[in-house]
Design an enzyme around this catalytic site. Structure first.
Site, PDB file in Angstrom:
ATOM      1  N   ARG A  66       0.807  -1.117   0.073  1.00 53.55           N
ATOM      2  CA  ARG A  66       0.028   0.038   0.013  1.00 53.55           C
ATOM      3  C   ARG A  66       0.687   1.303  -0.139  1.00 53.55           C
ATOM      4  NH1 ARG A  66      -3.336  -1.505   4.958  1.00 53.55           N
ATOM      5  NH2 ARG A  66      -2.463  -3.693   4.853  1.00 53.55           N
ATOM      6  N   GLU A 103       0.998  -5.366  13.442  1.00 53.43           N
ATOM      7  CA  GLU A 103       0.107  -5.766  14.280  1.00 53.43           C
ATOM      8  C   GLU A 103      -0.568  -7.238  14.208  1.00 53.43           C
ATOM      9  OE1 GLU A 103      -2.974  -3.256  13.202  1.00 53.43           O
ATOM     10  OE2 GLU A 103      -3.987  -3.242  15.172  1.00 53.43           O
TER      11      GLU A 103
HETATM   12  O1  LIG Z   1       2.819  -0.045  11.822  1.00 49.78           O
HETATM   13  P1  LIG Z   1       2.673  -1.607  11.419  1.00 49.78           P
HETATM   14  O2  LIG Z   1       2.303  -2.172  12.650  1.00 49.78           O
HETATM   15  O3  LIG Z   1       4.163  -2.035  10.826  1.00 49.78           O
HETATM   16  O4  LIG Z   1       1.704  -1.575  10.306  1.00 49.78           O
HETATM   17  C1  LIG Z   1       1.464  -0.879   9.284  1.00 49.78           C
HETATM   18  C2  LIG Z   1       1.555  -1.530   8.168  1.00 49.78           C
HETATM   19  O5  LIG Z   1       0.770  -2.766   7.799  1.00 49.78           O
HETATM   20  C3  LIG Z   1       0.133  -2.602   6.639  1.00 49.78           C
HETATM   21  O6  LIG Z   1       1.020  -3.375   5.569  1.00 49.78           O
HETATM   22  P2  LIG Z   1       1.145  -5.063   5.413  1.00 49.78           P
HETATM   23  O7  LIG Z   1       1.940  -5.425   6.086  1.00 49.78           O
HETATM   24  O8  LIG Z   1      -0.431  -5.407   5.953  1.00 49.78           O
HETATM   25  O9  LIG Z   1       1.080  -5.187   3.842  1.00 49.78           O
HETATM   26  P3  LIG Z   1       0.277  -4.784   2.435  1.00 49.78           P
HETATM   27  O10 LIG Z   1       0.493  -3.097   2.338  1.00 49.78           O
HETATM   28  O11 LIG Z   1       0.884  -5.466   1.545  1.00 49.78           O
HETATM   29  O12 LIG Z   1      -1.279  -5.027   2.808  1.00 49.78           O
HETATM   30  C4  LIG Z   1       0.306  -1.372   6.232  1.00 49.78           C
HETATM   31  O13 LIG Z   1       0.240  -1.001   4.717  1.00 49.78           O
HETATM   32  C5  LIG Z   1       1.624  -0.822   6.534  1.00 49.78           C
HETATM   33  O14 LIG Z   1       2.464  -0.922   5.808  1.00 49.78           O
HETATM   34  N1  LIG Z   2      -5.567  -1.765  11.623  1.00 46.73           N
HETATM   35  C1  LIG Z   2      -4.978  -1.783  10.574  1.00 46.73           C
HETATM   36  N2  LIG Z   2      -5.651  -1.330   9.344  1.00 46.73           N
HETATM   37  C2  LIG Z   2      -5.194  -1.578   8.053  1.00 46.73           C
HETATM   38  N3  LIG Z   2      -3.975  -1.820   8.019  1.00 46.73           N
HETATM   39  C3  LIG Z   2      -3.116  -2.107   8.989  1.00 46.73           C
HETATM   40  N4  LIG Z   2      -1.863  -2.565   8.854  1.00 46.73           N
HETATM   41  C4  LIG Z   2      -1.616  -2.815  10.399  1.00 46.73           C
HETATM   42  N5  LIG Z   2      -2.632  -2.577  11.044  1.00 46.73           N
HETATM   43  C5  LIG Z   2      -3.809  -2.350  10.372  1.00 46.73           C
END
Ligand SMILES: O=P(O)(O)OC[C@H]1O[C@H](OP(=O)(O)OP(=O)(O)O)[C@H](O)[C@@H]1O
Ligand SMILES: Nc1ncnc2[nH]cnc12
Length: 183
Positions: A66, A103
């Site tokens: 993202r 998370e």
């Molecule tokens: O602050 P944090 O606890 O590290 O969480 C935030 C991250 O989690 C999500 O990515 P995700 O790893 O789910 O991957 P994606 O973007 O491929 O969906 C989001 O896009 C952030 O990069």
């Molecule tokens: N609560 C949340 N919603 C969307 N993206 C996330 N990445 C980590 N935590 C998330």
């Protein structure tokens, strides 16, 4: 263009909340509605570009997946290059690698060793700050390559998950377009 309260409200309203996704207890803040709304999406990019224009930024780094959707248009708006930080095994050349916790799981992130260099001033962009693990790993990758991290910018800060405090401890300022509770 300066962004109005109404535009900020439309950005906020375009982000839907999905309980218990991807695991029970997680309140998922879904940016796909924002991406589908051209006005809200472009206002979001505009806020970030306006904030970081003329600040000496030489590269924008975004994290898979993202972070790409917001980092790349911000890089183009600032007139600088975009560097992808990716999940393991996706980058074809020599990489630095950092493990981190999320998370809802753990992961590893990688960046090409020559993507940023000493002298670069980097803006990190991601869609969302939760625990800060993703961006902590990203900052470590950039610093290993010898570049300076100017700031980390997010569309959403889940303010009660303390990601901001974690990034402050790394000496990093954070900015987010909107704030939501994590639960
Ligand atoms: O602050 P944090 O606890 O590290 O969480 C935030 C991250 O989690 C999500 O990515 P995700 O790893 O789910 O991957 P994606 O973007 O491929 O969906 C989001 O896009 C952030 O990069
Ligand atoms: N609560 C949340 N919603 C969307 N993206 C996330 N990445 C980590 N935590 C998330």
């Amino acid at each position: 263009m300066s962004v109005t309260e109404q535009q900020l409200e439309s950005i906020k309203n375009s982000i839907k909340s999905v309980p218990d996704y991807p695991k029970p207890g997680i309140l998922f803040r879904d940016v796909t509605g924002l991406l589908e709304d051209a006005k809200a999406y472009s206002a979001t990019i505009e806020i970030l570009v306006e904030r970081y224009r003329n600040k000496g930024i030489t590269k924008v780094v975004g994290t898979e997946a993202r972070g790409f959707l917001f980092g790349a248009p911000v890089a183009l708006g600032l007139g600088v290059g975009f560097v992808p930080v990716r999940k393991p095994g996706k980058l074809p050349r020599e990489t630095y690698s950092e493990a981190f916790s999320l998370e809802y799981g753990t992961d590893v992130l990688e960046m090409h060793t020559d993507a940023v260099k000493p002298g670069d001033v980097v803006l990190v962009v991601d869609d969302l700050l939760a625990t800060g693990g993703t961006i902590e790993a990203t900052v470590k990758l950039i610093r290993r390559a010898g570049a300076e991290v100017h700031d980390a910018a997010f569309v959403i800060n889940l303010f009660d998950l303390e990601g901001e405090a974690r990034l402050k401890a790394l000496g990093l300022e954070c900015f987010s377009v909107v704030n939501f509770p994590g639960h």
